[in-house]
Write a protein that holds these residues in place. Structure first.
Motif, PDB file in Angstrom:
ATOM      1  N   ASP A 183     -16.235   0.186   4.255  1.00  0.00           N
ATOM      2  CA  ASP A 183     -15.316  -0.322   3.228  1.00  0.00           C
ATOM      3  C   ASP A 183     -14.072   0.552   3.180  1.00  0.00           C
ATOM      4  O   ASP A 183     -14.123   1.744   3.484  1.00  0.00           O
ATOM      5  N   THR A 184     -12.947  -0.035   2.750  1.00  0.00           N
ATOM      6  CA  THR A 184     -11.706   0.732   2.626  1.00  0.00           C
ATOM      7  C   THR A 184     -11.266   0.813   1.172  1.00  0.00           C
ATOM      8  O   THR A 184     -11.493  -0.106   0.380  1.00  0.00           O
ATOM      9  N   MET A 185     -10.647   1.937   0.828  1.00  0.00           N
ATOM     10  CA  MET A 185     -10.030   2.153  -0.489  1.00  0.00           C
ATOM     11  C   MET A 185      -8.565   2.464  -0.229  1.00  0.00           C
ATOM     12  O   MET A 185      -8.234   3.227   0.684  1.00  0.00           O
ATOM     13  N   GLU A 186      -7.690   1.857  -1.033  1.00  0.00           N
ATOM     14  CA  GLU A 186      -6.253   2.085  -0.896  1.00  0.00           C
ATOM     15  C   GLU A 186      -5.626   2.185  -2.277  1.00  0.00           C
ATOM     16  O   GLU A 186      -6.197   1.728  -3.269  1.00  0.00           O
ATOM     17  N   ILE A 187      -4.440   2.768  -2.323  1.00  0.00           N
ATOM     18  CA  ILE A 187      -3.605   2.768  -3.527  1.00  0.00           C
ATOM     19  C   ILE A 187      -2.516   1.736  -3.285  1.00  0.00           C
ATOM     20  O   ILE A 187      -1.757   1.838  -2.326  1.00  0.00           O
ATOM     21  N   TYR A 188      -2.474   0.741  -4.159  1.00  0.00           N
ATOM     22  CA  TYR A 188      -1.478  -0.322  -4.048  1.00  0.00           C
ATOM     23  C   TYR A 188      -0.565  -0.204  -5.260  1.00  0.00           C
ATOM     24  O   TYR A 188      -1.036  -0.098  -6.395  1.00  0.00           O
ATOM     25  N   VAL A 189       0.729  -0.189  -5.017  1.00  0.00           N
ATOM     26  CA  VAL A 189       1.707  -0.027  -6.101  1.00  0.00           C
ATOM     27  C   VAL A 189       2.550  -1.286  -6.178  1.00  0.00           C
ATOM     28  O   VAL A 189       3.046  -1.789  -5.175  1.00  0.00           O
ATOM     29  N   LEU A 190       2.700  -1.808  -7.398  1.00  0.00           N
ATOM     30  CA  LEU A 190       3.387  -3.076  -7.607  1.00  0.00           C
ATOM     31  C   LEU A 190       4.865  -2.930  -7.937  1.00  0.00           C
ATOM     32  O   LEU A 190       5.545  -3.933  -8.120  1.00  0.00           O
TER      33      LEU A 190
ATOM     34  N   GLY B  82      -2.609   4.319   5.049  1.00  0.00           N
ATOM     35  CA  GLY B  82      -2.922   4.505   3.640  1.00  0.00           C
ATOM     36  C   GLY B  82      -4.340   4.118   3.277  1.00  0.00           C
ATOM     37  O   GLY B  82      -4.680   4.057   2.096  1.00  0.00           O
ATOM     38  N   LEU B  83      -5.192   3.898   4.257  1.00  0.00           N
ATOM     39  CA  LEU B  83      -6.559   3.460   4.004  1.00  0.00           C
ATOM     40  C   LEU B  83      -7.557   4.595   4.168  1.00  0.00           C
ATOM     41  O   LEU B  83      -7.529   5.330   5.158  1.00  0.00           O
ATOM     42  N   PHE B  84      -8.460   4.716   3.196  1.00  0.00           N
ATOM     43  CA  PHE B  84      -9.639   5.561   3.340  1.00  0.00           C
ATOM     44  C   PHE B  84     -10.772   4.626   3.743  1.00  0.00           C
ATOM     45  O   PHE B  84     -11.016   3.616   3.085  1.00  0.00           O
ATOM     46  N   THR B  85     -11.472   4.964   4.828  1.00  0.00           N
ATOM     47  CA  THR B  85     -12.599   4.168   5.296  1.00  0.00           C
ATOM     48  C   THR B  85     -13.874   4.970   5.085  1.00  0.00           C
ATOM     49  O   THR B  85     -14.019   6.070   5.627  1.00  0.00           O
TER      50      THR B  85
ATOM     51  N   ASN C  69     -11.192  -2.981   0.126  1.00  0.00           N
ATOM     52  CA  ASN C  69     -11.102  -4.068   1.106  1.00  0.00           C
ATOM     53  C   ASN C  69     -10.031  -5.089   0.707  1.00  0.00           C
ATOM     54  O   ASN C  69     -10.188  -6.289   0.914  1.00  0.00           O
ATOM     55  N   GLY C  70      -8.945  -4.616   0.096  1.00  0.00           N
ATOM     56  CA  GLY C  70      -7.824  -5.468  -0.293  1.00  0.00           C
ATOM     57  C   GLY C  70      -7.951  -6.116  -1.652  1.00  0.00           C
ATOM     58  O   GLY C  70      -6.999  -6.723  -2.145  1.00  0.00           O
ATOM     59  N   GLY C  71      -9.117  -6.013  -2.305  1.00  0.00           N
ATOM     60  CA  GLY C  71      -9.317  -6.598  -3.640  1.00  0.00           C
ATOM     61  C   GLY C  71      -9.245  -5.534  -4.715  1.00  0.00           C
ATOM     62  O   GLY C  71      -9.585  -4.371  -4.489  1.00  0.00           O
ATOM     63  N   ILE C  72      -8.813  -5.905  -5.904  1.00  0.00           N
ATOM     64  CA  ILE C  72      -8.622  -4.942  -6.999  1.00  0.00           C
ATOM     65  C   ILE C  72      -9.971  -4.400  -7.482  1.00  0.00           C
ATOM     66  O   ILE C  72     -10.865  -5.156  -7.838  1.00  0.00           O
TER      67      ILE C  72
ATOM     68  N   ILE D 273       0.863  -1.181   0.000  1.00  0.00           N
ATOM     69  CA  ILE D 273       0.000   0.000   0.000  1.00  0.00           C
ATOM     70  C   ILE D 273       0.894   1.224   0.000  1.00  0.00           C
ATOM     71  O   ILE D 273       1.838   1.324   0.775  1.00  0.00           O
ATOM     72  N   PHE D 274       0.621   2.150  -0.899  1.00  0.00           N
ATOM     73  CA  PHE D 274       1.378   3.402  -0.953  1.00  0.00           C
ATOM     74  C   PHE D 274       0.619   4.402  -0.091  1.00  0.00           C
ATOM     75  O   PHE D 274      -0.475   4.832  -0.434  1.00  0.00           O
ATOM     76  N   PHE D 275       1.179   4.732   1.064  1.00  0.00           N
ATOM     77  CA  PHE D 275       0.472   5.655   1.949  1.00  0.00           C
ATOM     78  C   PHE D 275       0.975   7.082   1.737  1.00  0.00           C
ATOM     79  O   PHE D 275       2.115   7.318   1.376  1.00  0.00           O
TER      80      PHE D 275
END
Length: 190
Positions: free
Chosen positions: A164-171, A99-102, A131-134, A80-82
């Protein structure tokens, strides 16, 4: 003058303040005019909504946030990119630590992020995750030149349930040694 319905809810007219009160068991809502403006208040204190005499709408408590990354430590990806500096967040829904928006309420939200990748041909792979899923995915090519570090901005509108949570995940690698360039924002649409 007061009117009670079922013994629980009342309507009260107050002649000198131009307001209409709706009383419930635990909450009171007031419709007030201030000059030529019309406003709705919760318990006479918190403005929930307003309309000016020229038609401009005010919704001061609609969930909205804007956060930046000021940390210049290396970010290698697969996480997660916070965004550690929260510039504003009127509902305290975004955590600069996790890094989570709830989502504080259910509905559609619009999110935007800008990230600067590294130079030299690597791809920047960004995922919006709920919630951790794309929920959304973006991949773009980086410059093959060592002196160019292109930025990418992407956004998504997505329905979130309360909690629910929204996050930015960087690979992969994102450049973080330029302070305040990478950012994340969101707001409730309805």
């Amino acid at each position: 003058m007061s009117v009670k319905i079922n013994g629980l809810t009342g309507i009260e007219f107050t002649s000198n303040t131009q307001q209409l009160k709706f009383k419930g068991d635990t909450q009171n809502f007031n419709l007030k005019t201030v000059g030529d403006d019309f406003n709705i208040y919760n318990n006479d204190v918190t403005k929930l909504w307003g309309m000016s005499s020229t038609g401009l709408e005010s919704k001061p408590n609609v969930p909205a946030f804007f956060a930046k990354r000021t940390d210049t430590a290396s970010f290698g990806g697969n996480a997660i990119f916070f965004f550690n500096l929260v510039e504003y967040d009127n509902t305290n829904s975004y955590s600069g630590t996790t890094g989570l928006f709830t989502a504080p309420i259910s509905g559609f939200y619009h999110f935007t992020t800008t990230l600067v990748g590294t130079s030299g041909g690597d791809r920047t792979l960004i995922q919006f995750r709920v919630n951790g899923g794309i929920a959304g995915y973006l991949q773009h090519l980086q410059s093959v030149y060592s002196n160019q570090e292109p930025a990418n901005t992407t956004s998504i509108t997505y329905y979130l349930n309360n909690g629910d949570t929204m996050e930015i995940y960087v690979l992969n690698t994102v450049r973080t040694n330029i302070s305040n360039v990478n950012h994340f924002s969101g707001h409730f649409v309805g």
